[in-house]
Scaffold this active site. Structure first.
Site, PDB file in Angstrom:
ATOM      1  N   SER A  20      15.359  36.860 -17.071  1.00 39.83           N
ATOM      2  CA  SER A  20      15.117  36.587 -16.045  1.00 39.83           C
ATOM      3  C   SER A  20      13.663  36.124 -15.691  1.00 39.83           C
ATOM      4  CB  SER A  20      16.607  37.643 -14.617  1.00 39.83           C
ATOM      5  OG  SER A  20      15.760  38.674 -15.427  1.00 39.83           O
ATOM      6  N   SER A  43      15.267  39.604 -21.056  1.00 38.78           N
ATOM      7  CA  SER A  43      14.609  38.730 -20.094  1.00 38.78           C
ATOM      8  C   SER A  43      13.363  38.665 -19.527  1.00 38.78           C
ATOM      9  CB  SER A  43      15.362  39.735 -18.567  1.00 38.78           C
ATOM     10  OG  SER A  43      16.701  39.252 -17.923  1.00 38.78           O
ATOM     11  N   LYS A  45       6.848  39.977 -11.181  1.00 40.49           N
ATOM     12  CA  LYS A  45       8.476  40.063 -10.817  1.00 40.49           C
ATOM     13  C   LYS A  45       8.539  40.497  -9.579  1.00 40.49           C
ATOM     14  CE  LYS A  45      13.097  39.608 -13.700  1.00 40.49           C
ATOM     15  NZ  LYS A  45      13.651  39.726 -14.534  1.00 40.49           N
TER      16      LYS A  45
END
Lengths: 469, 68
Positions: free
Chosen positions: A155, A179, A80
């Protein structure tokens, strides 16, 4: 080996360690999958193709001369885009930080480097990790590999979609309200949020410092166990990291869960759940019972307070750390994000303090109510069917707000409680999208959580199924 | 019809934080704060005088599995 991309992270690492496969072959298998599928999925933000091949070549050479590569030797990963690496851009999925060059490297990246993992670049994510669906107005939405019209969960959208799509073997996500577990559930992979304070957050973009967690999205519980063992532990650069010793999580994966006691909260987590989700969840409980666990339904009267307080903390902390940019560049945020941050400025300070002050007592209360006499709590990770990107696009239609927020209803409470929690694939809904089983344990009981998840995966093959892209 | 709480709240945010309301979605979000206010009202009286944030880290240690 016929299809290297189908290996799990630990299978790839162990094959490399035994000399059965070269790191270069693993990297090239991933690059081929990325070239074939990333144009549809929109998973990557930065792909370091040549650097990954160079690292693989170095790993192969080191192994050839007898140097121990480490427990993740030769394994390609992507992360990420909020894990800082000195000298590299971390966009945080935002326009505001599109050119931000980090001056330090995240502790968790240094640990993965030391274990021999090959970092191939960075992944798409919700802007500043601030939504549960994976929408991104700046880098494009990430798409679910099981059906491109559907959201990935967020996310950590690129992490979930990329691991599910077999584009790499593991990815770091982050989890402040779900997330890691949401994209794991919605994309059909395994995602672990450890106990709050278990993994260092040094060098990681903050969202809500009281509830932020670092963790992996991988194919199996065994992968998660190895990943956590490498990344967990106290860090002098993160004063909040716990001094608890890090056990050998893989050693706990015996497959034997006879006598394990699992609680299911009869309210809250099942309220309003969609029928296909409930069916998959109940079938998963039956698998655990068939392997010798007991399952009982218990009350959870503290849940309304927990859900209220977690909402206050994440909004206020998010509003505070974004205040300068909200004054100077409000137009550089997506509509759904600056709208969400804005509400945080309206919450009185004493509500915030109350929310933090009640956290310890409510953790004790929840444990007393639901974990006294039990080892784990089980819930569906997402209680509704997976929504489409359109159904949860607030920028296009603010009326989608309730559907958008419902996605994380079952994951957020465990961030307030700080408990170790995993999501593993347990079936599909009536539209062919994955369903996740969420298991939570007592503080620092990651071994118990992983043991149950591994036992479930020994009896099922949901985690082995690949989307036909 | 916009709830009564929205205009004074946008003014309070402007004065206290210097942040302007960025869009219509933000005004809708503020209108939804009535729900949060109601939820917090239900919790009044539950916080006791000695409650403090550091109790969370202590509770994490106290709630571990037996023998760990």
């Amino acid at each position: 080996m016929s299809d290297l991309a189908e290996l799990s992270m630990t299978e790839a690492a162990d094959a490399f360690a035994r000399g059965e496969v070269k790191a270069e072959a693993l990297v090239r298998a991933c690059l081929a999958r990325i070239d074939a599928h990333n144009p549809k999925l929109n998973v990557t933000i930065r792909l370091d193709r040549e650097a990954a091949l160079d690292a693989a070549s170095a790993a192969d050479h080191a192994r050839a001369i007898g140097i121990n590569a480490g427990k993740l030797g030769g394994v390609p990963m992507m992360h990420k885009d909020m894990y800082y690496r000195r000298g590299k851009v971390s966009t945080c999925g935002s326009k505001i930080r599109k050119d931000f060059v980090a001056d330090k490297t995240a502790t968790v990246l240094l640990k993965l480097d030391a274990a021999g993992a090959i970092d191939m670049g960075t992944l798409n994510m919700a802007e500043f990790a601030q939504n549960p669906t994976g929408h991104n107005a700046h880098y494009g939405h990430c798409h679910n590999p099981w059906n491109l019209d559907y959201c990935t969960g967020g996310s950590s959208s690129g992490s979930g979609a990329g691991v599910a799509g077999r584009l790499f073997y593991a990815a770091l996500g982050s989890d402040t309200g779900g997330s890691i577990r949401l994209p794991a559930s919605i994309c059909g992979v395994t995602g672990l949020k450890a106990t709050q304070t278990r993994v260092s957050r040094h060098g990681v973009m903050p969202l809500s410092f009281s509830a932020d967690n670092v963790g992996p999205l991988v194919r199996t519980a065994k992968d998660a166990a190895r990943f956590l063992a490498i990344t967990a532990g106290q860090d002098p650069n993160d004063a909040t990291s716990a001094p608890e010793p890090v056990p050998d999580y893989e050693a706990a994966l015996t497959g034997d869960i006879r006598g394990m006691r699992i609680a299911v909260c009869s309210t809250w987590f099942l309220d309003g759940a969609d029928a296909p989700v409930l069916a998959a969840f109940e079938a998963a409980l039956q698998v655990l019972k068939d392997r010798g666990a007991t399952v009982d339904y218990v009350a959870a009267p503290s849940m309304p307070a927990i859900a209220t307080y977690v909402s206050v903390i994440s909004r206020v902390e998010g509003a505070a750390i974004h205040a300068n940019w909200m004054r100077e560049y409000p137009q550089d945020y997506a509509i759904h994000l600056n709208a969400r941050l804005y509400g945080g400025y309206a919450i009185p300070g004493h509500y915030y303090v109350e929310s933090l002050a009640r956290r310890g007592p409510l953790l004790k209360q929840f444990v007393a109510e639901t974990l006294t006499g039990y080892d784990l709590v089980a819930t569906p990770a997402v209680k509704t069917r997976v929504p489409t990107l359109a159904e949860t696009d607030i920028d296009e239609n603010p009326a989608n707000w309730a559907r958008f927020m419902a996605v994380s209803a079952n994951t957020r409470p465990f961030n307030y409680l700080g408990l170790p929690t995993i999501s593993i694939p347990c079936g599909f809904d009536d539209r062919g999208l994955p369903v996740g089983l969420q298991l939570a344990g007592r503080p620092f009981a990651e071994s118990t959580v992983l043991k149950a998840a591994d036992a479930y995966q020994r009896a099922t093959d949901w985690h082995r199924r690949s989307p036909l892209m | 019809m916009e709830p009564d709480l929205v205009p004074p709240t946008t003014e309070a945010i402007r004065r206290w934080s210097g942040v302007e309301c960025p869009n219509a979605a933000a005004r809708l979000g503020l209108a939804d704060m009535a729900g949060l206010i109601a939820d917090m009202e239900k919790l009044r009286g539950t916080m006791v005088f000695e409650d403090e944030p550091a109790s969370f880290e202590l509770a994490l240690r106290q709630c571990k599995e037996a023998g760990k």
